[in-house]
Write a protein that holds these residues in place. Structure first.
Motif, PDB file in Angstrom:
ATOM      1  N   LYS A 187      -9.904   8.454  14.024  1.00  0.00           N
ATOM      2  CA  LYS A 187      -9.090   7.919  12.949  1.00  0.00           C
ATOM      3  C   LYS A 187      -8.568   6.530  13.325  1.00  0.00           C
ATOM      4  O   LYS A 187      -8.279   6.278  14.489  1.00  0.00           O
ATOM      5  N   ILE A 188      -8.451   5.665  12.308  1.00  0.00           N
ATOM      6  CA  ILE A 188      -7.932   4.302  12.571  1.00  0.00           C
ATOM      7  C   ILE A 188      -6.465   4.257  12.139  1.00  0.00           C
ATOM      8  O   ILE A 188      -6.129   4.672  11.029  1.00  0.00           O
ATOM      9  N   LYS A 193      -6.902 -16.916   3.768  1.00  0.00           N
ATOM     10  CA  LYS A 193      -8.110 -16.823   2.929  1.00  0.00           C
ATOM     11  C   LYS A 193      -8.986 -15.620   3.310  1.00  0.00           C
ATOM     12  O   LYS A 193      -9.427 -14.868   2.459  1.00  0.00           O
ATOM     13  N   MET A 194      -9.232 -15.438   4.598  1.00  0.00           N
ATOM     14  CA  MET A 194     -10.229 -14.454   5.044  1.00  0.00           C
ATOM     15  C   MET A 194      -9.615 -13.136   5.539  1.00  0.00           C
ATOM     16  O   MET A 194     -10.225 -12.083   5.405  1.00  0.00           O
ATOM     17  N   THR A 195      -8.429 -13.211   6.158  1.00  0.00           N
ATOM     18  CA  THR A 195      -7.904 -12.025   6.847  1.00  0.00           C
ATOM     19  C   THR A 195      -6.912 -11.235   6.002  1.00  0.00           C
ATOM     20  O   THR A 195      -6.922 -10.002   6.029  1.00  0.00           O
ATOM     21  N   LYS A 196      -6.068 -11.936   5.240  1.00  0.00           N
ATOM     22  CA  LYS A 196      -5.078 -11.192   4.445  1.00  0.00           C
ATOM     23  C   LYS A 196      -5.718 -10.151   3.519  1.00  0.00           C
ATOM     24  O   LYS A 196      -5.171  -9.059   3.354  1.00  0.00           O
ATOM     25  N   PRO A 197      -6.896 -10.457   2.908  1.00  0.00           N
ATOM     26  CA  PRO A 197      -7.531  -9.436   2.056  1.00  0.00           C
ATOM     27  C   PRO A 197      -7.810  -8.117   2.783  1.00  0.00           C
ATOM     28  O   PRO A 197      -7.920  -7.071   2.145  1.00  0.00           O
ATOM     29  N   VAL A 198      -7.893  -8.163   4.106  1.00  0.00           N
ATOM     30  CA  VAL A 198      -8.136  -6.922   4.868  1.00  0.00           C
ATOM     31  C   VAL A 198      -6.945  -5.971   4.701  1.00  0.00           C
ATOM     32  O   VAL A 198      -7.102  -4.752   4.666  1.00  0.00           O
ATOM     33  N   LEU A 199      -5.760  -6.552   4.544  1.00  0.00           N
ATOM     34  CA  LEU A 199      -4.564  -5.730   4.368  1.00  0.00           C
ATOM     35  C   LEU A 199      -4.634  -4.977   3.036  1.00  0.00           C
ATOM     36  O   LEU A 199      -4.248  -3.807   2.959  1.00  0.00           O
ATOM     37  N   ASP A 200      -5.137  -5.645   1.996  1.00  0.00           N
ATOM     38  CA  ASP A 200      -5.311  -4.957   0.700  1.00  0.00           C
ATOM     39  C   ASP A 200      -6.339  -3.831   0.850  1.00  0.00           C
ATOM     40  O   ASP A 200      -6.189  -2.748   0.299  1.00  0.00           O
ATOM     41  N   GLY A 256      -4.439   3.519   1.799  1.00  0.00           N
ATOM     42  CA  GLY A 256      -3.205   4.115   2.332  1.00  0.00           C
ATOM     43  C   GLY A 256      -3.193   4.161   3.849  1.00  0.00           C
ATOM     44  O   GLY A 256      -2.595   5.048   4.459  1.00  0.00           O
ATOM     45  N   MET A 257      -3.867   3.192   4.468  1.00  0.00           N
ATOM     46  CA  MET A 257      -4.021   3.254   5.928  1.00  0.00           C
ATOM     47  C   MET A 257      -3.089   2.335   6.706  1.00  0.00           C
ATOM     48  O   MET A 257      -3.035   2.417   7.930  1.00  0.00           O
ATOM     49  N   ALA A 258      -2.386   1.423   6.001  1.00  0.00           N
ATOM     50  CA  ALA A 258      -1.622   0.425   6.755  1.00  0.00           C
ATOM     51  C   ALA A 258      -0.135   0.766   6.795  1.00  0.00           C
ATOM     52  O   ALA A 258       0.493   0.975   5.765  1.00  0.00           O
ATOM     53  N   ALA A 259       0.413   0.814   7.999  1.00  0.00           N
ATOM     54  CA  ALA A 259       1.860   0.993   8.153  1.00  0.00           C
ATOM     55  C   ALA A 259       2.456  -0.368   8.502  1.00  0.00           C
ATOM     56  O   ALA A 259       1.793  -1.193   9.142  1.00  0.00           O
ATOM     57  N   HIS A 260       3.703  -0.595   8.075  1.00  0.00           N
ATOM     58  CA  HIS A 260       4.320  -1.893   8.360  1.00  0.00           C
ATOM     59  C   HIS A 260       5.207  -1.785   9.586  1.00  0.00           C
ATOM     60  O   HIS A 260       5.991  -0.852   9.722  1.00  0.00           O
TER      61      HIS A 260
END
Ligand code: AMP
Length: 213
Positions: A106-107, A176-183, A189-193
């Protein structure tokens, strides 16, 4: 367990990574460090990698994903690893999903957010030990002896890409390239802050989430 530390350059991923890796006994896989080793060792890919890194641009996905696959395939990663600086594009995130599925793991993604003016100040004042990788900051975590590493005594270096004009390019690339990975992770539902100005604060949040799971 696969831990992903996500966030712009200068949010403190490297410092947080070192402490978490010691706590959980897993390797710290920093794509930036691996790419810089290719440059320093002048490997076949090293010269091409240097052009991107020195200019502040992202290295092409094919090169980076190969480097990551190779590193996480090593025996010390068998029980898991922490990724610092990967994935940085949606394509890389898809590749990581495949790696995790192949391993049946799991990631856990943690996003660290810090205001941009703090990032720029931190990066300009950051110094690194080229020998053991220790990270310093001339403002709030200076070495004990003038410009020498506390751990191994080597002369500290100022990364070429930690200069004002290159930092701007890196932050643009991030937006431009990396922030979309957060979306991408947010939708799953995988990202915790785990934001915070101090590494202790960030680590406590991450440990709190991981130990609940
Ligand atoms: P870092 O040490 O994580 O700040 O990375 C330094 C530089 O290495 C970045 O500015 C990029 O040029 C390159 N790099 C590191 N990780 C990646 C990645 N996942 N994808 C593309 N380029 C990367």
């Amino acid at each position: 367990m696969i831990i992903v530390l996500f966030g712009a350059p200068g949010v403190g991923k490297g410092t947080v990574a070192e402490i978490l890796c010691r706590r959980y006994g897993i390797p710290h896989v920093s794509t930036g460090d691996i790419l810089r080793t290719h440059i320093a060792k002048k490997t076949e890919a090293g010269e091409k990698i240097r052009e991107f890194v020195d200019a502040g641009f992202l290295v092409p996905d094919e090169i980076v994903t190969e480097v990551v696959r190779d590193r996480v395939g090593k025996t010390d990663c068998a029980k898991g690893f922490l990724l610092d600086g990967f994935p940085r594009t949606v394509e890389q995130a898809r590749e990581l999903d495949k790696i995790a599925a192949e391993r049946g793991e799991k990631i856990h993604v943690f996003n660290i957010d810090v205001p941009e003016d703090v990032i720029v100040r931190r990066l300009c004042a950051r110094r690194i030990c080229p020998k053991c990788g220790a990270i310093y900051n001339l403002e709030f975590r200076p070495p004990k002896k003038d410009m020498l590493c506390d751990c191994c005594g080597a002369a500290l270096a100022h990364r070429h890409d930690d200069r004002d004009e290159i930092i701007k390019v890196r932050l643009r690339e991030y937006g431009k390239m990396t922030k979309p990975v957060l979306d991408y992770y947010g939708k799953k539902g995988m990202a915790a802050h785990a934001s915070g100005l101090y590494s202790e604060e960030v680590i406590n949040k991450i440990v709190g989430v991981l130990e609940k799971k």
